[in-house]
Design an enzyme around this catalytic site. Structure first.
Site, PDB file in Angstrom:
ATOM      1  N   SER A   1       0.836  -1.199   0.000  1.00 28.94           N
ATOM      2  CA  SER A   1       0.000   0.000   0.000  1.00 28.94           C
ATOM      3  C   SER A   1       0.867   1.244   0.000  1.00 28.94           C
ATOM      4  CB  SER A   1      -0.891   0.016   1.249  1.00 28.94           C
ATOM      5  OG  SER A   1      -1.563   1.267   1.392  1.00 28.94           O
TER       6      SER A   1
ATOM      7  N   TYR B   1      -3.185  -0.642  10.365  1.00 23.94           N
ATOM      8  CA  TYR B   1      -3.140  -1.003   8.939  1.00 23.94           C
ATOM      9  C   TYR B   1      -1.832  -0.542   8.305  1.00 23.94           C
ATOM     10  CZ  TYR B   1      -4.366  -0.954   3.961  1.00 23.94           C
ATOM     11  OH  TYR B   1      -4.370  -1.142   2.600  1.00 23.94           O
TER      12      TYR B   1
END
Length: 276
Positions: A153, A166
């Site tokens: 990500s 996250y």
């Protein structure tokens, strides 16, 4: 005449003879990746915790001659080993693995519980490690080399608000790419990463409630979150699952045979996430 005949013959697809094992492939980005790899000639092992979703995607891809479904929780070592055994039984081996399984709970630090932290790290950081370890066992035994791709990500290199667990798990994944590229290169295994951002439409994570929470953080309606992400990028373009799948194919399709340890951003341009 022979040369002319050869020119008229269809060329083999780029991923013909290759067997791809894609985690989290029952929906969203993983499903798009499986579709792209099969379209380019690969056989696919559609791995997902939701067996019904995995089976539906495998059927879409052409059934047992082209794709098989395996039900697997990437936090479970034995389930992962059994999934790879099923893949080898179905197609004779595995040589392209995509670590895509993921989850996100968007919370600020003081609202993030130990369970929130552990859940995300178990699935993404630990799960990717376990899948990559089993993949390395299979691929090195085959002696033919292969590819491991991590769907990490932009958050792995970007400090955004209210997303501690996250983002930390994604940073772990991103560093695994570098570590495994260095270690597995001797076996002809290339390890690379794809770093998406703002994949709202078609994303399993966003559909699971994360979209609503991120929309609340940014103060926009949930249905406008994709457009919001697009407007904060350099290119002003929304990122879709198909764009992530295209990056996976770019890394594995045969043109980047001398590339390992690379992260490709698929974020339409987020300057704050540029590598320094």
């Amino acid at each position: 005449m022979e040369e002319a005949e050869l020119r008229r013959m269809p060329r083999a697809k780029a991923l013909a003879t290759r067997v791809a094992f894609v985690t989290g492939a029952g929906s969203g980005i993983g499903k798009a990746i499986a579709h792209r790899l099969v379209a380019e000639g690969a056989c696919a092992v559609v791995a997902d915790r939701n067996g019904e979703s995995a089976t539906a995607v495998a059927e879409e891809l052409g059934g047992p001659d082209q794709a098989v479904a395996v039900t697997v929780d990437v936090t479970d070592e034995e389930q992962i080993a059994e999934a790879f055994r099923a893949a080898v039984l179905a197609f004779g081996g595995v040589d392209l693995v995509v670590n895509n399984a993921g989850i996100s709970l968007s919370k600020p630090l003081l609202e993030t519980s130990v369970r929130d932290w552990d859940l995300q790290h178990d699935i993404m950081a630990r799960g990717s490690f376990l899948v990559s370890r089993e993949a390395a066992r299979v691929v090195t035994a085959q002696g033919l080399g292969g590819d491991v791709v991590y769907i990490a990500s932009k958050n792995a290199v970007f400090a955004g608000p209210d997303n501690i667990a996250y983002s930390a798990a994604k940073a772990d994944q991103a560093h695994q790419v570098l570590l495994l590229a260095a270690e597995l290169g001797a076996h002809g295994i290339r390890v690379n990463g794809v770093d998406p951002d703002g994949v709202v439409r078609g994303s399993g994570i966003f559909a699971g409630g994360w979209g609503a929470r991120r929309a609340a953080v940014y103060g926009v309606p949930e249905e406008e979150l994709g457009a919001f992400y697009a407007q904060r990028t350099i290119l002003k373009r929304e990122v879709l699952p198909e764009h992530v799948a295209a990056a996976v194919f770019a890394l594995t399709g045969g043109d980047l045979t001398h590339t390992t340890g690379l992260h490709i951003p698929v974020d339409a341009g987020v300057a704050a996430a540029f590598l320094r």
